[in-house]
Design a protein around this motif. Structure first.
Motif, PDB file in Angstrom:
ATOM      1  N   LEU A  33      82.547  48.124  76.528  1.00  0.00           N
ATOM      2  CA  LEU A  33      83.028  48.847  75.344  1.00  0.00           C
ATOM      3  C   LEU A  33      84.438  48.409  74.950  1.00  0.00           C
ATOM      4  O   LEU A  33      84.739  48.251  73.764  1.00  0.00           O
ATOM      5  N   LEU A  34      85.297  48.192  75.937  1.00  0.00           N
ATOM      6  CA  LEU A  34      86.651  47.736  75.642  1.00  0.00           C
ATOM      7  C   LEU A  34      86.659  46.335  75.035  1.00  0.00           C
ATOM      8  O   LEU A  34      87.430  46.048  74.112  1.00  0.00           O
ATOM      9  N   VAL A  35      85.800  45.462  75.531  1.00  0.00           N
ATOM     10  CA  VAL A  35      85.713  44.105  74.984  1.00  0.00           C
ATOM     11  C   VAL A  35      85.202  44.152  73.547  1.00  0.00           C
ATOM     12  O   VAL A  35      85.750  43.481  72.653  1.00  0.00           O
ATOM     13  N   VAL A  36      84.173  44.949  73.289  1.00  0.00           N
ATOM     14  CA  VAL A  36      83.629  45.066  71.931  1.00  0.00           C
ATOM     15  C   VAL A  36      84.689  45.636  70.995  1.00  0.00           C
ATOM     16  O   VAL A  36      84.861  45.148  69.871  1.00  0.00           O
ATOM     17  N   ALA A  65      87.939  45.412  71.321  1.00  0.00           N
ATOM     18  CA  ALA A  65      88.952  44.372  71.132  1.00  0.00           C
ATOM     19  C   ALA A  65      88.475  43.332  70.116  1.00  0.00           C
ATOM     20  O   ALA A  65      89.251  42.878  69.261  1.00  0.00           O
ATOM     21  N   VAL A  66      87.213  42.958  70.171  1.00  0.00           N
ATOM     22  CA  VAL A  66      86.653  41.993  69.213  1.00  0.00           C
ATOM     23  C   VAL A  66      86.641  42.599  67.813  1.00  0.00           C
ATOM     24  O   VAL A  66      86.951  41.918  66.830  1.00  0.00           O
ATOM     25  N   ASP A  67      86.326  43.894  67.705  1.00  0.00           N
ATOM     26  CA  ASP A  67      86.336  44.562  66.402  1.00  0.00           C
ATOM     27  C   ASP A  67      87.739  44.554  65.793  1.00  0.00           C
ATOM     28  O   ASP A  67      87.896  44.303  64.596  1.00  0.00           O
ATOM     29  N   VAL A  68      88.739  44.804  66.606  1.00  0.00           N
ATOM     30  CA  VAL A  68      90.128  44.771  66.129  1.00  0.00           C
ATOM     31  C   VAL A  68      90.495  43.353  65.699  1.00  0.00           C
ATOM     32  O   VAL A  68      91.166  43.156  64.673  1.00  0.00           O
ATOM     33  N   TRP A  69      90.025  42.351  66.441  1.00  0.00           N
ATOM     34  CA  TRP A  69      90.289  40.960  66.061  1.00  0.00           C
ATOM     35  C   TRP A  69      89.638  40.638  64.717  1.00  0.00           C
ATOM     36  O   TRP A  69      90.248  39.974  63.865  1.00  0.00           O
ATOM     37  N   VAL A  70      88.396  41.090  64.514  1.00  0.00           N
ATOM     38  CA  VAL A  70      87.705  40.846  63.240  1.00  0.00           C
ATOM     39  C   VAL A  70      88.509  41.449  62.092  1.00  0.00           C
ATOM     40  O   VAL A  70      88.715  40.813  61.059  1.00  0.00           O
ATOM     41  N   LEU A 102      84.295  48.433  60.351  1.00  0.00           N
ATOM     42  CA  LEU A 102      83.300  49.493  60.521  1.00  0.00           C
ATOM     43  C   LEU A 102      81.923  48.935  60.832  1.00  0.00           C
ATOM     44  O   LEU A 102      81.195  49.479  61.662  1.00  0.00           O
ATOM     45  N   GLY A 103      81.555  47.857  60.159  1.00  0.00           N
ATOM     46  CA  GLY A 103      80.260  47.240  60.449  1.00  0.00           C
ATOM     47  C   GLY A 103      80.174  46.777  61.895  1.00  0.00           C
ATOM     48  O   GLY A 103      79.181  47.022  62.583  1.00  0.00           O
ATOM     49  N   CYS A 104      81.227  46.118  62.359  1.00  0.00           N
ATOM     50  CA  CYS A 104      81.245  45.656  63.755  1.00  0.00           C
ATOM     51  C   CYS A 104      81.282  46.828  64.725  1.00  0.00           C
ATOM     52  O   CYS A 104      80.665  46.772  65.791  1.00  0.00           O
ATOM     53  N   LEU A 105      81.986  47.878  64.355  1.00  0.00           N
ATOM     54  CA  LEU A 105      82.079  49.047  65.220  1.00  0.00           C
ATOM     55  C   LEU A 105      80.731  49.753  65.351  1.00  0.00           C
ATOM     56  O   LEU A 105      80.334  50.153  66.446  1.00  0.00           O
ATOM     57  N   ILE A 106      80.004  49.851  64.258  1.00  0.00           N
ATOM     58  CA  ILE A 106      78.734  50.580  64.255  1.00  0.00           C
ATOM     59  C   ILE A 106      77.579  49.717  64.759  1.00  0.00           C
ATOM     60  O   ILE A 106      76.752  50.171  65.545  1.00  0.00           O
ATOM     61  N   LEU A 107      77.511  48.468  64.311  1.00  0.00           N
ATOM     62  CA  LEU A 107      76.380  47.601  64.656  1.00  0.00           C
ATOM     63  C   LEU A 107      76.899  46.212  64.999  1.00  0.00           C
ATOM     64  O   LEU A 107      76.678  45.239  64.284  1.00  0.00           O
ATOM     65  N   TRP A 108      77.615  46.117  66.111  1.00  0.00           N
ATOM     66  CA  TRP A 108      78.300  44.907  66.526  1.00  0.00           C
ATOM     67  C   TRP A 108      77.367  43.706  66.638  1.00  0.00           C
ATOM     68  O   TRP A 108      77.714  42.611  66.218  1.00  0.00           O
ATOM     69  N   VAL A 109      76.211  43.920  67.203  1.00  0.00           N
ATOM     70  CA  VAL A 109      75.292  42.809  67.474  1.00  0.00           C
ATOM     71  C   VAL A 109      74.834  42.122  66.182  1.00  0.00           C
ATOM     72  O   VAL A 109      74.441  40.956  66.203  1.00  0.00           O
ATOM     73  N   VAL A 110      74.939  42.796  65.049  1.00  0.00           N
ATOM     74  CA  VAL A 110      74.567  42.199  63.760  1.00  0.00           C
ATOM     75  C   VAL A 110      75.803  41.683  63.020  1.00  0.00           C
ATOM     76  O   VAL A 110      75.831  40.542  62.560  1.00  0.00           O
ATOM     77  N   PHE A 111      76.830  42.515  62.921  1.00  0.00           N
ATOM     78  CA  PHE A 111      77.969  42.188  62.071  1.00  0.00           C
ATOM     79  C   PHE A 111      78.909  41.143  62.658  1.00  0.00           C
ATOM     80  O   PHE A 111      79.508  40.373  61.919  1.00  0.00           O
ATOM     81  N   PHE A 112      79.072  41.099  63.973  1.00  0.00           N
ATOM     82  CA  PHE A 112      79.972  40.097  64.531  1.00  0.00           C
ATOM     83  C   PHE A 112      79.438  38.674  64.312  1.00  0.00           C
ATOM     84  O   PHE A 112      80.173  37.817  63.808  1.00  0.00           O
TER      85      PHE A 112
END
Length: 83
Positions: A15-18, A20-25, A56-66
């Protein structure tokens, strides 16, 4: 001797890695927007183009939006816009 189970620690780490990636996006999309390079994607009636929408997209549905974000930011090797 009881502690946090390894599975719980692994879940927290993921969860922390995801996050962190969302913040980077968000930061990357904001930087690109300030440079005049808006990252946008249309999925039917849904249009994702602001840094907040990407976050928000990455936060909600990371596997699709990232992966979608990575694809949208990939540069065209011929230097022309693709749309």
């Amino acid at each position: 001797m009881t502690g946090i189970p390894p599975v719980a620690l692994l879940s927290i780490l993921v969860l922390l890695v995801v996050l962190a990636v969302d913040v980077w996006v968000y930061a990357d999309a904001k930087k690109r927007l300030s440079q005049g390079e808006q990252v946008s994607v249309s999925l039917g009636a849904l249009r994702v183009e602001s840094p907040e929408a990407w976050f928000l997209g990455c936060l909600i549905l990371w596997v699709v939006f990232f992966p979608l974000y990575l694809t949208a930011t990939r540069r065209n090797p011929f230097g022309r816009s693709s749309g």
